[in-house]
Design a protein around this motif. Structure first.
Motif: not given
Length: 148
Positions: A74, A102, A96, A99, A105
């Motif tokens: 991450c 995840r 984006d 993510s 971040l």
């Protein structure tokens, strides 16, 4: 501004030279305080350690790589966009993209970088902590930022 023809894909070994060019030009812009000797030495580390060792995703526009993001779980190990394409949503698209898989971040950013901390704040990152030296032990303050 976003580009409908922007594609994001996994790093391929033939991307290496172009990504190193992007890394160096973006680093010279964002990290001029490091100086060229340090940047050129770091470029070798990016080539030999970070590109092969991280999960890298490449932004491609009109058939040419224009940016990339390197992930370690991450943690965003690096996000670099060709300065000719700054301000067009490519960095945001890369963040984006990673993510999506995840929920959280994190990243480190040099405090002296005039562009990156504000860029990441606009993407919803916040400062968690600071340390007085970078990963190489050099006396450049680093900010740990987190989103999620």
């Amino acid at each position: 501004m976003t580009f409908p023809e922007l594609t994001l894909r996994a790093f391929e070994p033939q991307d290496t030279d172009r990504l190193l060019d992007i890394w160096l030009s973006a680093s010279r812009l964002g990290h001029p305080f490091l100086g060229d000797n340090i940047l050129l030495a770091q470029r070798d580390i990016v080539r030999d350690v970070y590109l092969p060792g991280a999960e890298n995703h490449v932004a491609v526009l009109d058939g040419q790589a224009v940016g990339f993001i390197g992930m370690m779980d991450c943690f965003i190990g690096g996000l670099f966009v060709d300065p000719a394409h700054h301000g067009h949503g490519i960095g945001r698209a890369l963040v984006d993209y990673v993510s999506q898989q995840r929920p959280m971040l994190e990243l480190d950013v040099y405090a002296d970088n005039k562009l990156a901390p504000d860029f990441y704040r606009k993407l919803g990152f916040h400062e968690v902590s600071r340390r007085p030296h970078d990963d190489e032990g050099l006396p450049f303050e680093v900010i740990l930022m987190r989103r999620g």
